[in-house]
Design an enzyme around this catalytic site. Structure first.
Site, PDB file in Angstrom:
ATOM      1  N   TYR A 106      38.915  50.630  44.309  1.00 54.30           N
ATOM      2  CA  TYR A 106      38.021  49.511  44.636  1.00 54.30           C
ATOM      3  C   TYR A 106      37.682  49.562  46.137  1.00 54.30           C
ATOM      4  O   TYR A 106      38.565  49.814  46.964  1.00 54.30           O
ATOM      5  CB  TYR A 106      38.714  48.195  44.248  1.00 54.30           C
ATOM      6  CG  TYR A 106      38.049  46.979  44.833  1.00 54.30           C
ATOM      7  CD1 TYR A 106      36.692  46.733  44.619  1.00 54.30           C
ATOM      8  CD2 TYR A 106      38.757  46.078  45.620  1.00 54.30           C
ATOM      9  CE1 TYR A 106      36.076  45.625  45.165  1.00 54.30           C
ATOM     10  CE2 TYR A 106      38.144  44.961  46.167  1.00 54.30           C
ATOM     11  CZ  TYR A 106      36.795  44.754  45.940  1.00 54.30           C
ATOM     12  OH  TYR A 106      36.180  43.659  46.486  1.00 54.30           O
ATOM     13  N   LYS A 203      40.366  39.480  37.291  1.00 51.85           N
ATOM     14  CA  LYS A 203      39.625  40.261  36.300  1.00 51.85           C
ATOM     15  C   LYS A 203      40.095  39.930  34.876  1.00 51.85           C
ATOM     16  O   LYS A 203      40.016  38.795  34.492  1.00 51.85           O
ATOM     17  CB  LYS A 203      39.782  41.750  36.632  1.00 51.85           C
ATOM     18  CG  LYS A 203      39.569  42.069  38.124  1.00 51.85           C
ATOM     19  CD  LYS A 203      38.168  41.702  38.585  1.00 51.85           C
ATOM     20  CE  LYS A 203      37.900  42.153  39.991  1.00 51.85           C
ATOM     21  NZ  LYS A 203      37.746  41.091  40.970  1.00 51.85           N
TER      22      LYS A 203
HETATM   23  O1  P1T Z   1      38.920  40.505  44.328  1.00 54.24           O
HETATM   24  P1  P1T Z   1      40.424  40.522  44.333  1.00 54.24           P
HETATM   25  O2  P1T Z   1      41.055  39.587  43.371  1.00 54.24           O
HETATM   26  O3  P1T Z   1      40.990  40.404  45.719  1.00 54.24           O
HETATM   27  O4  P1T Z   1      40.856  41.960  43.767  1.00 54.24           O
HETATM   28  C1  P1T Z   1      40.674  43.148  44.459  1.00 54.24           C
HETATM   29  C2  P1T Z   1      40.673  44.301  43.494  1.00 54.24           C
HETATM   30  C3  P1T Z   1      41.825  45.066  43.358  1.00 54.24           C
HETATM   31  N1  P1T Z   1      41.893  46.099  42.500  1.00 54.24           N
HETATM   32  C4  P1T Z   1      40.844  46.443  41.728  1.00 54.24           C
HETATM   33  C5  P1T Z   1      40.955  47.603  40.798  1.00 54.24           C
HETATM   34  C6  P1T Z   1      39.655  45.698  41.799  1.00 54.24           C
HETATM   35  O5  P1T Z   1      38.632  46.061  41.002  1.00 54.24           O
HETATM   36  C7  P1T Z   1      39.556  44.602  42.701  1.00 54.24           C
HETATM   37  C8  P1T Z   1      38.312  43.813  42.864  1.00 54.24           C
HETATM   38  N2  P1T Z   1      37.177  44.419  42.320  1.00 54.24           N
HETATM   39  C9  P1T Z   1      35.905  43.901  42.303  1.00 54.24           C
HETATM   40  C10 P1T Z   1      35.583  42.717  42.832  1.00 54.24           C
HETATM   41  C11 P1T Z   1      34.875  44.755  41.659  1.00 54.24           C
HETATM   42  O6  P1T Z   1      33.792  44.259  41.319  1.00 54.24           O
HETATM   43  O7  P1T Z   1      35.173  45.932  41.479  1.00 54.24           O
END
Ligand code: P1T
Length: 386
Positions: A106, A203
């Site tokens: 990410y 997610k």
């Molecule tokens: O947004 P947050 O809750 O802080 O999570 C970060 C995060 C961590 N790991 C993975 C694999 C992720 O996909 C994400 C956040 N990703 C998005 C916002 C996205 O649209 O890919």
């Protein structure tokens, strides 16, 4: 609470683990203990187990225990976001330590390692962890952590968790796995040798696009104590209401994931045949380069589908502007389908050279396939691509 030694199934744990009727009223749902502090009988003599909600709160304890059970781990810790959970792991390191970071993660994870922790003296080496020889060769004497994401975001590469953990064995480096895309329903990294599981609960675990959160799950008591101390000292804890929302969400995680997986497979198989689509990446397809590893370590292949469109960025822009059911938005894993353009949106902070190397091109579009009726989703994509 169950007293039998029979090991319960995922759905039963999702609904019951870490939860019991409220002892004072019998309320079946864990109450929202919306309180910052807890009254003491005399200085230092607390009434129950709690003294201050940054340290711990009963609603949070319930979801932490629930998530630990779902991952087959001993301890759970919840955070204010997924990146806060990732940051907490990095705070176990010291200046001069090296981390091997999976090259496709990410965008916000990449930014955290390279723009925040690099300044604190923690060195990051990017590695294509689908290449075990390259991973082995990347180890240094000061390597203290390996950070795996699988399936990766957004190119959906699959990393062999057990094989990478085997490489780390005996080196003194811990292995952390970001299990956000797979969820504990599809994959349990602790059982494959990992030391830490990380989630953005924003997610699939949250599942309703209404709360930001993160979690870590570990087995080791000492590591748990260290992470609890960091959590208490830094304060990146979730709000109590967010903890309650997560408790509500985990009860249906298994049912939602089954539908996400079935719908994503249908969408992937449909798009393969589509004349506007150059290539479809889905770990469940035989054509996926790491399909065999996905089959070995995952129970199903998830709800994310990545496609490469034919044509230039304008083709992608037109499609993204034309969808009706798919929401054009960052994030993923909610009941509603989302679509996005990683090069412009979620992965804009990844340097262009690295994006080019990974294949995060202008024609790449990422789909988070929701749990709507799949025929309606396919019709929406078809009209957007027409
Ligand atoms: O947004 P947050 O809750 O802080 O999570 C970060 C995060 C961590 N790991 C993975 C694999 C992720 O996909 C994400 C956040 N990703 C998005 C916002 C996205 O649209 O890919």
């Amino acid at each position: 609470m169950s007293t039998s030694s029979h090991s319960q199934g995922f759905g039963t744990k999702a609904i019951h683990a870490g939860q019991r009727p409220d002892p004072s009223t019998g309320a079946i749902m864990t109450p929202i203990y919306q309180t910052s502090t807890f009254v003491q009988q005399s200085p230092g003599k607390i009434i129950g187990e709690y003294d201050y909600s940054r340290a711990a709160n009963p609603t949070r304890t319930a979801i932490e225990a629930n998530l630990a059970a779902l991952e087959g781990g001993k301890h759970g810790l919840c955070y204010s976001s997924g990146v806060a959970a990732t940051g907490a792991v990095l705070h176990t390191l010291s200046a001069g330590d090296n981390v091997l970071l999976c090259d496709d993660v990410y965008g916000g994870t990449n930014r955290l390692f390279h723009r925040i922790f690099a300044q604190l003296g923690i060195e990051t080496t990017l590695v294509d962890m689908t290449d075990l020889d390259a991973t082995r060769a990347a180890f240094r004497d000061n390597t203290k952590l390996l950070w795996i994401e699988t399936p990766t975001n957004p190119t959906l590469k699959i990393i062999d968790i057990a094989a990478v953990c085997e490489l780390a064995k005996g080196t003194g480096a811990r292995v952390a796995v970001d299990n956000t895309f797979a969820t504990p329903f599809l994959q349990n990294p602790l059982s494959l040798g990992a030391d830490i599981v990380c989630h953005s609960t924003t997610k699939y675990i949250g599942g309703h696009s209404d709360a930001i959160g993160g979690a870590l799950i570990v087995n080791d008591d000492e590591l748990h104590q260290q992470l609890k101390f960091i959590q208490l000292s830094e304060g990146a804890v979730p709000g109590i209401f967010e903890c309650f929302l997560l408790l509500r969400s985990t009860k249906t995680l298994h049912v939602r994931m089954e539908r996400h997986c079935a719908n994503a497979r249908r969408v992937a198989e449909h798009l393969i045949e589509h004349p506007a689509v150059e290539r479809v990446v889905y770990p469940g397809l035989e054509s996926h380069p790491q399909h065999a590893i996905a089959k070995k370590q995952m129970r199903d292949f998830g709800g994310m589908v990545t496609i490469y469109l034919k044509g230039d960025i304008e083709r992608a822009r037109t499609m993204l502007e034309r969808v009706h059911l798919f929401g054009l938005a960052e994030s993923l894993g909610g009941v509603e389908s989302l679509i996005e353009h990683p090069a412009i949106m979620t992965h804009a902070s990844v340097p262009p050279e690295q994006r080019a190397k990974l294949g995060i091109s202008d024609s790449l579009v990422r789909l988070s396939v929701g749990i709507e009726n799949v025929d309606d989703l396919i019709a929406d994509l078809d009209q957007a691509l027409a």
